[in-house]
Design an enzyme around this catalytic site. Structure first.
Site, PDB file in Angstrom:
ATOM      1  N   SER A 115       0.842  -1.192   0.000  1.00 34.65           N
ATOM      2  CA  SER A 115       0.000   0.000   0.000  1.00 34.65           C
ATOM      3  C   SER A 115       0.885   1.252   0.000  1.00 34.65           C
ATOM      4  O   SER A 115       1.769   1.380  -0.836  1.00 34.65           O
ATOM      5  CB  SER A 115      -0.965  -0.043   1.189  1.00 34.65           C
ATOM      6  OG  SER A 115      -2.004   0.895   1.028  1.00 34.65           O
ATOM      7  N   ASP A 233     -10.309  -3.129  -5.653  1.00 32.96           N
ATOM      8  CA  ASP A 233      -9.818  -2.360  -4.509  1.00 32.96           C
ATOM      9  C   ASP A 233     -10.868  -1.368  -4.025  1.00 32.96           C
ATOM     10  O   ASP A 233     -11.355  -0.534  -4.783  1.00 32.96           O
ATOM     11  CB  ASP A 233      -8.543  -1.610  -4.901  1.00 32.96           C
ATOM     12  CG  ASP A 233      -7.674  -1.282  -3.702  1.00 32.96           C
ATOM     13  OD1 ASP A 233      -8.222  -0.759  -2.712  1.00 32.96           O
ATOM     14  OD2 ASP A 233      -6.467  -1.545  -3.757  1.00 32.96           O
ATOM     15  N   HIS A 289      -8.173  -4.738  -1.709  1.00 33.97           N
ATOM     16  CA  HIS A 289      -6.856  -4.210  -1.361  1.00 33.97           C
ATOM     17  C   HIS A 289      -6.031  -5.199  -0.536  1.00 33.97           C
ATOM     18  O   HIS A 289      -6.461  -5.651   0.531  1.00 33.97           O
ATOM     19  CB  HIS A 289      -7.045  -2.906  -0.578  1.00 33.97           C
ATOM     20  CG  HIS A 289      -5.795  -2.097  -0.434  1.00 33.97           C
ATOM     21  ND1 HIS A 289      -5.112  -1.579  -1.501  1.00 33.97           N
ATOM     22  CD2 HIS A 289      -5.096  -1.717   0.671  1.00 33.97           C
ATOM     23  CE1 HIS A 289      -4.059  -0.908  -1.082  1.00 33.97           C
ATOM     24  NE2 HIS A 289      -4.021  -0.984   0.236  1.00 33.97           N
TER      25      HIS A 289
END
EC number: 3.1.2.2
Length: 306
Positions: A115, A233, A289
């Site tokens: 991330s 996501d 995600h």
């Protein structure tokens, strides 16, 4: 028949070759390149349910590898808090010092950023070429920033509610920029000039204000730059940022890929040259995600680390 003198001369000539062959046969195999990991928002270096799993997985698949999972702070709690509230430029500087002092990294290392850790490690590659980063793997990183904070992972949702309100109130104010990590990669496509002038982190590493040739040279020194995008996501907005794409300037509906951006066409960061040289790798995965199975990680990520 050869004389005893001739035999002695032949033996003397062959001895160094025999010794060399014996030595080569008994050399230890070369150690795998070390790995540096930087976790994402609301996570920590050593969470046994996240980065701890990744570290063990890598160590199992690549015996003998040295894995450094970065802790930004004195303990896990401080590490989590810093992922929200410690100036990214300060964090990057801290990491550069950690890497420079680690004797196991001096010949080079690979890196995986999860991330926001993806763009943070890219900043390390651009700003701190010693020791050299060889391959950078960005898993769900937001390289063109975000324009929205739809959802936050785990138990950090209350913190994200506060951050969301702060971003909406004034993402580019000095107070918010200096104190909120997510504001430092907040990219408003409707106010591009404001973003370029007041973003203290992303606008700098993306060469929005001027071209720093060192940044470009250092990034281009990577052997591979791997970017993983998650099709479903629900945290990154827009998801195209995970492949260096973003909204077309002036609106927040239509997105364009990296190859249509000014960053690429003007090659302000060297990405066009890297792309042509086969150094950019774009991986896509179904799922939300950072939803990664052991099988997918082993098949698609581990090969870049050997």
């Amino acid at each position: 028949m050869a004389s005893s003198c001739s035999r002695r001369l032949l033996a003397a000539a062959l001895l160094p070759w025999c010794c060399a062959a014996w030595a080569l046969g008994h050399l230890d195999p070369p150690s795998p390149p070390p790995l540096v990991i930087w976790h994402g928002m609301g996570d920590s270096c050593c969470n046994p349910m996240s980065m701890g799993v990744i570290k063990k997985m890598v160590e199992k698949e690549i015996p003998g590898i040295y894995v450094l999972s970065l802790e930004i702070g004195k303990n896990m709690m401080e590490d989590v808090e810093n992922s929200f509230f410690l100036n990214v430029n300060v964090q990057v500087n801290m990491v550069c010092q950690i890497l420079e002092k680690d004797p196991k990294l001096q010949q080079g290392y690979n890196a995986i950023g999860f991330s926001q850790g993806g763009q943070f490690l890219r900043a390390v590659a651009q700003r701190c070429p010693t020791p050299p980063m060889m391959t950078l793997i960005s898993v769900g990183g937001q390289h063109q920033g975000v324009f929205g904070l739809p959802r936050c992972p785990g138990e950090s949702s209350h913190i994200c509610d506060f951050i969301r309100k702060s971003l909406n109130a004034g993402a580019y104010s000095k107070l918010v920029q200096e104190r909120l990590v997510q504001a430092q990669y907040w990219h408003d496509p409707i106010k591009e000039s404001v973003y370029r002038n007041y973003s203290i982190f992303l606008a700098d590493i993306n060469q929005e204000r001027c071209v720093n040739e060192s940044y470009k040279k250092n990034l281009m020194a990577l052997k591979k730059f791997v970017m993983v995008k998650f099709f479903n996501d629900s945290i990154v907005d827009p998801v195209d940022s995970e492949w260096f794409g973003f909204y077309r300037s002036g609106q927040a509906k239509e997105t364009i890929p990296l190859q249509e951006s000014t960053l690429y066409t003007e090659d302000r960061l060297g990405l066009k040259k890297m792309d042509k040289a086969g150094k950019l790798v774009f991986l896509a995965k179904e799922g939300d995600h950072l939803q990664i199975s052991k099988e997918w990680f082993t098949a698609h990520i581990i090969p870049f680390l050997k």
